[in-house]
Design a protein around this motif. Structure first.
Motif, PDB file in Angstrom:
ATOM      1  N   LYS A  97      19.173 -12.806  -4.917  1.00 49.07           N
ATOM      2  CA  LYS A  97      18.989 -13.421  -4.137  1.00 49.07           C
ATOM      3  C   LYS A  97      18.832 -12.682  -3.140  1.00 49.07           C
ATOM      4  O   LYS A  97      17.352 -13.414  -2.487  1.00 49.07           O
ATOM      5  CB  LYS A  97      20.524 -13.716  -3.631  1.00 49.07           C
ATOM      6  N   PHE A  98      18.493 -11.486  -3.019  1.00 50.17           N
ATOM      7  CA  PHE A  98      17.269 -10.492  -2.554  1.00 50.17           C
ATOM      8  C   PHE A  98      16.245 -10.488  -3.108  1.00 50.17           C
ATOM      9  O   PHE A  98      15.445  -9.386  -2.647  1.00 50.17           O
ATOM     10  CB  PHE A  98      18.268 -10.296  -1.670  1.00 50.17           C
ATOM     11  N   GLY A  99      15.885 -10.993  -4.005  1.00 50.96           N
ATOM     12  CA  GLY A  99      14.986 -10.337  -5.204  1.00 50.96           C
ATOM     13  C   GLY A  99      14.885  -9.116  -6.334  1.00 50.96           C
ATOM     14  O   GLY A  99      16.301  -8.503  -6.532  1.00 50.96           O
ATOM     15  N   VAL A 100      13.348  -8.289  -6.706  1.00 50.73           N
ATOM     16  CA  VAL A 100      13.734  -7.454  -8.048  1.00 50.73           C
ATOM     17  C   VAL A 100      13.665  -6.752  -6.715  1.00 50.73           C
ATOM     18  O   VAL A 100      12.480  -6.350  -6.655  1.00 50.73           O
ATOM     19  CB  VAL A 100      13.175  -7.845  -9.012  1.00 50.73           C
ATOM     20  N   TRP A 101      14.588  -5.678  -6.577  1.00 43.40           N
ATOM     21  CA  TRP A 101      13.242  -4.367  -5.797  1.00 43.40           C
ATOM     22  C   TRP A 101      13.623  -3.666  -7.064  1.00 43.40           C
ATOM     23  O   TRP A 101      13.710  -3.070  -7.406  1.00 43.40           O
ATOM     24  CB  TRP A 101      14.888  -3.555  -4.839  1.00 43.40           C
ATOM     25  N   SER A 102      12.361  -2.274  -5.818  1.00 38.12           N
ATOM     26  CA  SER A 102      11.120  -1.256  -7.286  1.00 38.12           C
ATOM     27  C   SER A 102      10.695  -0.181  -6.564  1.00 38.12           C
ATOM     28  O   SER A 102      10.186  -0.346  -5.202  1.00 38.12           O
ATOM     29  CB  SER A 102       9.800  -2.065  -8.055  1.00 38.12           C
ATOM     30  N   TYR A 103      10.655   1.006  -6.985  1.00 35.35           N
ATOM     31  CA  TYR A 103       9.521   1.930  -6.028  1.00 35.35           C
ATOM     32  C   TYR A 103       8.021   2.167  -6.787  1.00 35.35           C
ATOM     33  O   TYR A 103       8.345   1.297  -7.484  1.00 35.35           O
ATOM     34  CB  TYR A 103      10.626   3.543  -6.607  1.00 35.35           C
ATOM     35  N   TYR A 104       8.111   2.526  -5.983  1.00 33.89           N
ATOM     36  CA  TYR A 104       6.507   2.871  -5.730  1.00 33.89           C
ATOM     37  C   TYR A 104       6.369   4.084  -5.493  1.00 33.89           C
ATOM     38  O   TYR A 104       6.833   4.283  -4.087  1.00 33.89           O
ATOM     39  CB  TYR A 104       5.675   2.054  -5.132  1.00 33.89           C
ATOM     40  N   PHE A 105       5.959   4.967  -6.740  1.00 35.77           N
ATOM     41  CA  PHE A 105       5.602   6.107  -6.337  1.00 35.77           C
ATOM     42  C   PHE A 105       4.265   6.840  -5.850  1.00 35.77           C
ATOM     43  O   PHE A 105       3.615   7.805  -6.657  1.00 35.77           O
ATOM     44  CB  PHE A 105       6.714   7.875  -7.839  1.00 35.77           C
ATOM     45  N   SER A 106       4.277   6.826  -4.954  1.00 36.53           N
ATOM     46  CA  SER A 106       2.359   7.370  -3.881  1.00 36.53           C
ATOM     47  C   SER A 106       2.201   6.118  -2.699  1.00 36.53           C
ATOM     48  O   SER A 106       2.557   5.543  -2.445  1.00 36.53           O
ATOM     49  CB  SER A 106       1.516   6.843  -5.025  1.00 36.53           C
ATOM     50  N   ASP A 107       1.661   6.696  -1.826  1.00 28.97           N
ATOM     51  CA  ASP A 107       1.006   6.498  -0.519  1.00 28.97           C
ATOM     52  C   ASP A 107       0.234   5.158  -1.590  1.00 28.97           C
ATOM     53  O   ASP A 107      -0.992   5.472  -1.634  1.00 28.97           O
ATOM     54  CB  ASP A 107       0.513   7.030   0.048  1.00 28.97           C
ATOM     55  N   LYS A 108       0.227   4.337  -1.124  1.00 26.97           N
ATOM     56  CA  LYS A 108      -0.127   2.923  -1.956  1.00 26.97           C
ATOM     57  C   LYS A 108      -1.677   2.555  -1.079  1.00 26.97           C
ATOM     58  O   LYS A 108      -2.237   2.191  -1.382  1.00 26.97           O
ATOM     59  CB  LYS A 108       0.309   1.413  -1.949  1.00 26.97           C
ATOM     60  N   ASN A 109      -1.862   3.325   0.428  1.00 26.36           N
ATOM     61  CA  ASN A 109      -3.070   3.321   1.169  1.00 26.36           C
ATOM     62  C   ASN A 109      -3.900   4.143   0.252  1.00 26.36           C
ATOM     63  O   ASN A 109      -4.993   3.999   0.470  1.00 26.36           O
ATOM     64  CB  ASN A 109      -2.857   3.418   2.154  1.00 26.36           C
ATOM     65  N   LEU A 110      -3.186   5.022  -0.645  1.00 28.57           N
ATOM     66  CA  LEU A 110      -3.968   6.361  -0.471  1.00 28.57           C
ATOM     67  C   LEU A 110      -4.024   6.506  -2.273  1.00 28.57           C
ATOM     68  O   LEU A 110      -5.929   6.627  -2.770  1.00 28.57           O
ATOM     69  CB  LEU A 110      -3.934   7.899  -0.110  1.00 28.57           C
ATOM     70  N   PHE A 111      -3.486   6.071  -2.594  1.00 27.77           N
ATOM     71  CA  PHE A 111      -3.463   6.619  -4.333  1.00 27.77           C
ATOM     72  C   PHE A 111      -2.891   5.330  -5.636  1.00 27.77           C
ATOM     73  O   PHE A 111      -1.738   4.965  -4.565  1.00 27.77           O
ATOM     74  CB  PHE A 111      -2.950   8.002  -5.419  1.00 27.77           C
ATOM     75  N   ARG A 112      -3.077   4.382  -6.175  1.00 28.76           N
ATOM     76  CA  ARG A 112      -2.611   3.636  -7.012  1.00 28.76           C
ATOM     77  C   ARG A 112      -3.184   3.974  -8.589  1.00 28.76           C
ATOM     78  O   ARG A 112      -4.699   4.141  -8.495  1.00 28.76           O
ATOM     79  CB  ARG A 112      -3.597   2.704  -6.780  1.00 28.76           C
ATOM     80  N   ILE A 122      23.617 -13.360  -8.496  1.00 28.69           N
ATOM     81  CA  ILE A 122      23.115 -11.716  -7.942  1.00 28.69           C
ATOM     82  C   ILE A 122      22.559 -11.683  -7.345  1.00 28.69           C
ATOM     83  O   ILE A 122      21.486 -12.257  -6.366  1.00 28.69           O
ATOM     84  CB  ILE A 122      21.963 -11.246  -9.679  1.00 28.69           C
ATOM     85  N   ASP A 123      22.919 -10.632  -6.108  1.00 27.72           N
ATOM     86  CA  ASP A 123      21.946 -10.493  -5.500  1.00 27.72           C
ATOM     87  C   ASP A 123      20.890  -9.888  -4.824  1.00 27.72           C
ATOM     88  O   ASP A 123      19.866  -9.710  -4.546  1.00 27.72           O
ATOM     89  CB  ASP A 123      23.144  -9.169  -3.625  1.00 27.72           C
ATOM     90  N   VAL A 124      20.941  -8.264  -5.467  1.00 27.38           N
ATOM     91  CA  VAL A 124      19.514  -7.922  -6.037  1.00 27.38           C
ATOM     92  C   VAL A 124      19.671  -7.452  -7.461  1.00 27.38           C
ATOM     93  O   VAL A 124      20.850  -6.375  -7.785  1.00 27.38           O
ATOM     94  CB  VAL A 124      19.587  -6.369  -5.346  1.00 27.38           C
ATOM     95  N   PHE A 125      18.069  -7.263  -7.877  1.00 24.42           N
ATOM     96  CA  PHE A 125      17.928  -6.428  -8.922  1.00 24.42           C
ATOM     97  C   PHE A 125      17.696  -5.564  -8.837  1.00 24.42           C
ATOM     98  O   PHE A 125      16.757  -5.067  -8.321  1.00 24.42           O
ATOM     99  CB  PHE A 125      17.373  -7.362 -10.071  1.00 24.42           C
ATOM    100  N   LEU A 126      17.819  -4.500  -9.379  1.00 23.17           N
ATOM    101  CA  LEU A 126      16.617  -2.823  -9.378  1.00 23.17           C
ATOM    102  C   LEU A 126      16.296  -2.859 -10.439  1.00 23.17           C
ATOM    103  O   LEU A 126      16.419  -3.112 -11.758  1.00 23.17           O
ATOM    104  CB  LEU A 126      17.815  -2.057  -9.439  1.00 23.17           C
TER     105      LEU A 126
END
Length: 186
Positions: free
Chosen positions: A70-85, A50-54
């Motif tokens: 091969k290129f890892g597990v890709w995931s969304y992050y829905f916020s600006d991590k520098n401001l809100f976690r 597998i090339d990419v996991f989503l």
């Protein structure tokens, strides 16, 4: 909404688009707030090259499953991590009357989220639903863009670029936000 402005929260069945795809069921065990796949399932995944996991669920994958693509597990992050976690996505930006919402596509690593593949910001409208429709629609294009870039630039160039773009990472020392209470909704 029109086709140009779809309701991104509408439930859609995509199973007919995946009829030719083999379904692989992976069982995970939770340990200390993280999800781990068993060795049998990890070995099964390694057979597929597998090339990419989503990753679309909010779970926290850890362990050898992160190395099965091969290129890892890709995931969304829905916020600006520098401001809100923490979540929910977009709520705290509205609450604190920010002008934009950040989002990113990242590679999941043992610490949660790792290198950033793509990052963008969306303007905040006075209408929350309109803002979130636009925000999620824009964010949905990140995977297509990065897969196209990987294909067109080639593996070596793609990996080099990601490494260069992720040299400087900001540490977050702010509050971790959670689901708002009744007071914040008023």
């Amino acid at each position: 909404f029109s086709k140009l402005n779809p309701d991104v929260f509408a439930v859609k069945d995509i199973s007919k688009l995946l009829t030719a795809a083999e379904k692989i069921i992976i069982h995970t065990n939770e340990n200390s707030g993280a999800d781990y796949a068993g060795n049998t399932d990890v070995n099964k995944l390694l057979q597929y090259d597998i090339d990419v996991f989503l990753k679309f669920d909010p779970g926290n994958f850890r362990g050898p499953i992160l190395k099965t693509a091969k290129f890892g597990v890709w995931s969304y992050y829905f916020s600006d991590k520098n401001l809100f976690r923490g979540g929910p996505a977009g709520f705290w930006e509205f609450y604190y009357q920010k002008k934009e919402i950040g989002s990113s596509l990242e590679i999941v690593n043992e610490y949660g989220t790792g290198p950033v593949l793509y990052k963008s910001w969306s303007a905040i409208s006075r209408i929350h639903k309109k803002t979130m429709d636009s925000f999620y629609l824009k964010t949905s294009l990140f995977i297509e863009r990065k897969l196209k870039e990987l294909y067109e630039s080639g593996e070596e160039s793609f990996l080099m670029k990601q490494k260069q773009e992720n040299v400087q990472r900001n540490a977050y020392s702010g509050k971790t936000y959670s689901v708002p209470g009744n007071f914040q909704f008023l």
